[in-house]
Structures are given as structure tokens and as C-alpha cells.
Design an enzyme around this catalytic site. Structure first.
Site, PDB file in Angstrom:
ATOM      1  N   GLY A  82       8.935 -16.794   9.783  1.00  0.00           N
ATOM      2  CA  GLY A  82       9.560 -18.107   9.828  1.00  0.00           C
ATOM      3  C   GLY A  82       8.813 -19.047  10.757  1.00  0.00           C
ATOM      4  O   GLY A  82       8.643 -20.233  10.471  1.00  0.00           O
ATOM      5  N   THR A  83       8.360 -18.507  11.876  1.00  0.00           N
ATOM      6  CA  THR A  83       7.610 -19.331  12.831  1.00  0.00           C
ATOM      7  C   THR A  83       6.324 -19.846  12.194  1.00  0.00           C
ATOM      8  O   THR A  83       5.969 -21.018  12.338  1.00  0.00           O
ATOM      9  CB  THR A  83       7.303 -18.522  14.104  1.00  0.00           C
ATOM     10  N   GLN A 195      18.625 -20.110   9.518  1.00  0.00           N
ATOM     11  CA  GLN A 195      19.935 -19.519   9.789  1.00  0.00           C
ATOM     12  C   GLN A 195      20.878 -19.533   8.591  1.00  0.00           C
ATOM     13  O   GLN A 195      21.947 -18.936   8.641  1.00  0.00           O
ATOM     14  CB  GLN A 195      20.609 -20.221  10.975  1.00  0.00           C
ATOM     15  N   SER A 212      13.166 -17.557   6.889  1.00  0.00           N
ATOM     16  CA  SER A 212      12.633 -16.293   7.380  1.00  0.00           C
ATOM     17  C   SER A 212      13.421 -15.140   6.763  1.00  0.00           C
ATOM     18  O   SER A 212      14.645 -15.095   6.876  1.00  0.00           O
ATOM     19  CB  SER A 212      12.776 -16.284   8.905  1.00  0.00           C
ATOM     20  N   ALA A 213      12.704 -14.203   6.105  1.00  0.00           N
ATOM     21  CA  ALA A 213      13.382 -13.179   5.305  1.00  0.00           C
ATOM     22  C   ALA A 213      14.213 -12.206   6.147  1.00  0.00           C
ATOM     23  O   ALA A 213      15.276 -11.761   5.716  1.00  0.00           O
ATOM     24  CB  ALA A 213      12.360 -12.405   4.477  1.00  0.00           C
ATOM     25  N   HIS A 214      13.751 -11.872   7.357  1.00  0.00           N
ATOM     26  CA  HIS A 214      14.497 -10.856   8.117  1.00  0.00           C
ATOM     27  C   HIS A 214      15.836 -11.385   8.616  1.00  0.00           C
ATOM     28  O   HIS A 214      16.683 -10.617   9.062  1.00  0.00           O
ATOM     29  CB  HIS A 214      13.649 -10.276   9.250  1.00  0.00           C
ATOM     30  N   CYS A 338      19.574 -16.321  33.433  1.00  0.00           N
ATOM     31  CA  CYS A 338      19.516 -15.084  34.202  1.00  0.00           C
ATOM     32  C   CYS A 338      19.035 -13.925  33.330  1.00  0.00           C
ATOM     33  O   CYS A 338      18.653 -12.882  33.821  1.00  0.00           O
ATOM     34  CB  CYS A 338      20.884 -14.757  34.791  1.00  0.00           C
TER      35      CYS A 338
END
Lengths: 393, 76
Positions: A82-83, A195, A212-214, A338
Site C-alpha cells: 500500500g505504501t 482501510q 493494500s491487500a493484507h 510512550c
């Protein structure tokens, strides 16, 4: 290996509440993936039988994905993530624009791949004068205002970017209204649909769409880059003939087939899953503030992703919360600083102006059970109370 | 004019907010606490705490050396 052996995998997925990071492989994808290793291994660019077979399989997958996202097959290219789809989509669209158009417009809550590429592009195009990225602010719920987005578009805007829904808080964005505004100003719009593809209908009006497939239960290593026929796009990379000249390198045919199989299965079960997820998430949204004092549930209450909820607990260290929940058998993510190696908390929570510490994102996978959610709701108050008392609160 | 300075430099989130919650009762209703905090999360978390606990975030205060500060008015 027996492809039907899923018991162990299902066991280890109990309490897996991080589907927004990655969805476990869909069973429908697993069988296709294994079969495609034997059936779709050859080079789809060649002319002999096994190669033509690989080409047919690849193009079938392309047709299936195109139908789901509402595009033509020749508009769809497969990337390695996807990136990578976001990077190639943004760089290529900006490169095809007039040199005078330099600015990038994006919402403040885009995925980091979009914001990083926007800064990279603006820096590259404007040289040393500094980046020209216009960030459109969001409201307390994480939603962009269409009029504010439209007002940020100027004649020198090279590209606008907006997500379908936010990956951290689940708020759905007004993509179609923003697409109209972009069209009226002839500014191309890249829609990051990572998403929502496979979960809800894809909004119309985009110039470039990425996914993005995953995230929908396909394998890792497969992304989708769709460039509309009317959108000008020029590769920012050296010439390569693969994937319509848009994505360099040998195609991952087995991965793409598995991704398409997972997508088909997900679309078929999308309504039923969304209904089940919404019910479970509504239970969390309702019960967490009832059982734990000083908690803020963040993100849009109604117009949101069905499977995702985010909340922040006052006086609690986010990293400690993730660690304790892991110990109790739950995998969750947190936007608290954090938890990260960086000092900065999540840019999404910052942009919304909501509490950034003690943050937990719950995102349900396809095989989540109601028992899992009930157990989580039983464990959470005790964990939060313990961490607060350790902090002297 | 502030009633109390809380120096939270070097403290990571959520410590500045915990400190603020513990000390809000030390100023009278209407009084102002100035929280000095160099943790970047404080810029979001102190106003968010005020909203959740029904106090008033009165904006940024004078920086202390390089560290920003945040003004909180006790409401109840």
C-alpha cells in the site's frame, strides 16, 4: 503441508484486536495462493503456454479488483505494498502536472506514507524554498470539513490527498464531496482506501486510488494503484514495461491471485461482517466508559469503520497498557508516544486535540468472537485500575 | 499571575498530567497552575485533561528557558 490445517493459527489469533495493522490471511486466499505457486509461476510478459496462463490469471485478478473499486481493468496496477502504491501514485500524478503546480493538499490525519511523500514532493519541486504542503485540519472527531478542504485548493495545487477512513480512529471522510470540489478546480485527488476496500463500498470521484491487500485478508506484498483514464500520470522512476509502465519489476502473480480471492470473499461477507463488527464495537464504545472512569472514546460515533474503536485512559502509560493487555492475551495498538521510539504522539490524535496518552486502538478481525470482546471488557478495568494505582492515582 | 508553578521538565507522558491532577486542589477555585513541560504530548494532553476534568485551559504561558508552559484554571 496440509492447507486445511488452521487449528493452531486460529488458537493464536484469540484476542487479536489489531486488524487495522494487518488482517490474518483469509482462508479463501490460502488455497488460491498455494495453487498459484504451481499454476501462475511463469513470466506473464512471455508468449509460451505457461506464461500465457500466468497472464490470464493476473488479468482475471485485475478485473476482479477493478470491479470492486469501480474502475476499468487497465486502470489497475499491482504494487508491492500500500505504501508503494501511495508513493508511486503521488509522485507520478505530481510529475504529470504542469511545473507551475507545486502545492500538495492533504488532511492532517492521512497515513504517514501520504504525509511523508507530500513533504518529499514539495521539497523536490520547490527546491530550497521549503516545502509547500497545505494541511487541512480536522475537527474533534477527526473529520475534515469539505469547505475547508476546498478552500485549501489553489491554482498551483498539484495534487490533493484524502483517506476514505482514518486508520487510527475509524472516522469516515467526506470523499465524494471533496472529489467534487477537486474536480471543479481540476485538481487530481488521490484517495487512500487502505482501510475500507473489502469492507464498504468505494466512493466515486477519485483520480488515483490506493489500497493494500493484507488489510482485507490478502497476503503481504500486494498493493493496488488505480489511475483513472482521465488522470495524467508520468512515472517518477526509470522506464519499466511491467504493470502498464506504472510499477517496476516482475509481478507477484501468486500473491495477486490470493489477494483477489481474499477480496472476492470479503466483499461477499462484507455486510454480514460489518453488522457483527458494529455490534461488538458498539458494546465496547458503550461499556468502556461505563466500567472505567476518566476515559475518552475518540472518533466519529456513527459515520465510522464498523470494526474499529479507539479510546484513551487518563493517567495511564500507553506502552504499559499495551504490554499488560498482551500479557492478558490481547493484541492492541496504541497511538501514545510512550509506545514508540519517537517522542511525538500519534499525529492523528494530536490533530484531533484528544488525549494522546493511555491510548488503545481495538480493530476486530474477521474471526473475532463475542467471547473475546466480553473477556476484554472484563480484563480492561482491572488493568487500567492497577496501572493508575501504580502511578499514585 | 499564576498561583502555582509545576516544573515537569524531563517527565514523559502521562507524568505531567498526573502531576497536574494531584496538585489542582492546591490552588483555590479560579486559581491558575502553570505547568512547565517539555514532553511534546503535553501540548495536546493538558488541554484534553482540562476538557475531561472540567477545568479551563487558559492557553500557553511564558516558556521556561526552552520548555513551553501551559496555564490551567481550576473551575471546581
Amino acid at each position: 503441508m496440509d492447507p486445511t490445517r488452521t487449528d493452531g493459527a486460529a488458537q493464536s489469533r484469540q484476542g487479536y484486536f489489531d486488524a487495522a495493522s494487518t488482517e490474518p490471511l483469509h482462508p479463501a486466499a490460502r488455497d488460491v495462493w498455494l495453487a498459484a505457486i504451481d499454476d501462475g509461476w511463469a513470466d506473464p510478459a512471455r508468449l509460451y503456454g505457461s506464461a500465457r496462463r500466468a497472464r490470464v490469471l493476473l488479468d482475471n485478478a485485475r478485473e476482479l479488483v477493478a470491479a470492486v473499486i469501480g474502475s476499468k481493468p487497465d486502470e489497475v496496477s499491482f504494487t508491492s505494498s500500500g505504501t508503494q502504491a501511495v508513493q508511486l501514485g503521488m509522485l507520478g500524478t505530481a510529475r504529470a502536472r504542469d511545473r507551475s503546480a507545486a502545492g500538495i493538499v492533504a488532511s492532517a490525519v492521512e497515513h504517514s506514507s501520504v504525509l511523508h511523500t507530500a513533504r518529499h514532493l514539495a521539497m523536490e519541486r520547490t527546491g530550497q524554498t521549503g516545502p509547500d504542503v497545505r494541511i487541512v485540519e480536522v475537527d474533534r472527531l477527526g473529520r475534515v470539513d469539505t469547505a475547508a478542504f476546498a478552500a485549501a485548493l489553489t491554482p498551483d495545487t498539484a495534487l490533493a490527498c484524502l483517506q476514505t477512513a482514518n486508520h487510527e480512529v475509524g472516522t469516515v471522510q467526506p470523499v465524494e464531496a471533496v472529489a467534487d470540489a477537486c474536480q471543479a478546480r481540476t485538481v487530481p485527488l488521490l484517495v487512500d482506501a487502505a482501510q475500507t476496500v473489502g469492507r464498504q463500498p468505494v466512493p466515486g470521484g477519485w483520480s488515483v486510488l490506493t489500497a493494500s491487500a493484507h488489510k482485507w485478508g490478502g497476503p503481504p506484498g500486494v498493493g493496488v494503484l488505480a489511475v483513472g483514464r482521465k488522470t495524467r500520470w508520468r512515472s517518477a522512476l526509470p522506464e519499466d514495461e511491467r504493470e502498464g509502465g506504472r510499477v517496476p519489476g516482475f509481478e507477484n502473480v501468486p500473491g495477486v491471485l490470493a489477494a483477489a480471492a481474499a477480496l472476492r470473499a470479503r466483499v461477499e461477507e462484507a455486510d454480514e461482517l460489518a453488522r457483527r463488527h458494529r455490534e461488538l464495537i458498539d458494546r465496547i464504545r458503550q461499556e468502556v466508559p461505563r466500567r472505567i472512569p476518566d476515559v475518552e472514546v475518540v472518533g466519529a460515533p456513527v459515520d465510522r469503520l464498523a470494526h474499529l474503536v479507539t479510546f484513551s485512559c487518563l493517567y495511564v502509560n500507553g506502552e504499559a497498557l499495551v504490554t499488560e493487555l498482551d500479557r492478558a492475551g490481547f493484541a492492541v495498538n496504541s497511538g501514545s508516544s510512550c509506545t514508540a521510539s519517537t517522542l511525538r504522539p500519534s499525529h492523528v490524535l494530536e490533530a484531533m486535540g484528544v488525549l494522546t496518552h493511555g491510548n488503545v486502538r481495538v480493530s476486530l478481525s474477521r474471526d473475532v468472537s463475542g467471547d473475546d470482546v466480553d473477556r476484554f471488557l472484563d480484563v480492561l478495568p482491572e488493568v487500567v485500575a492497577r496501572l493508575r494505582s501504580e502511578a499514585g492515582m | 499571575m499564576t498561583d502555582l508553578d509545576l516544573d515537569c521538565r524531563g517527565k514523559r507522558c502521562p507524568l505531567p498530567v498526573i502531576e497536574l491532577a494531584k496538585r489542582i486542589g492546591d490552588v483555590p477555585v479560579g486559581g491558575i497552575i502553570r505547568v512547565i513541560a517539555d514532553d511534546p504530548a503535553a501540548a495536546t494532553d493538558i488541554p484534553a485533561w482540562c476538557r475531561m476534568r472540567e477545568h479551563e485551559y487558559a492557553g500557553p504561558g511564558e516558556p521556561e528557558a526552552t520548555a513551553p508552559s501551559y496555564l490551567v484554571r481550576r473551575i471546581r
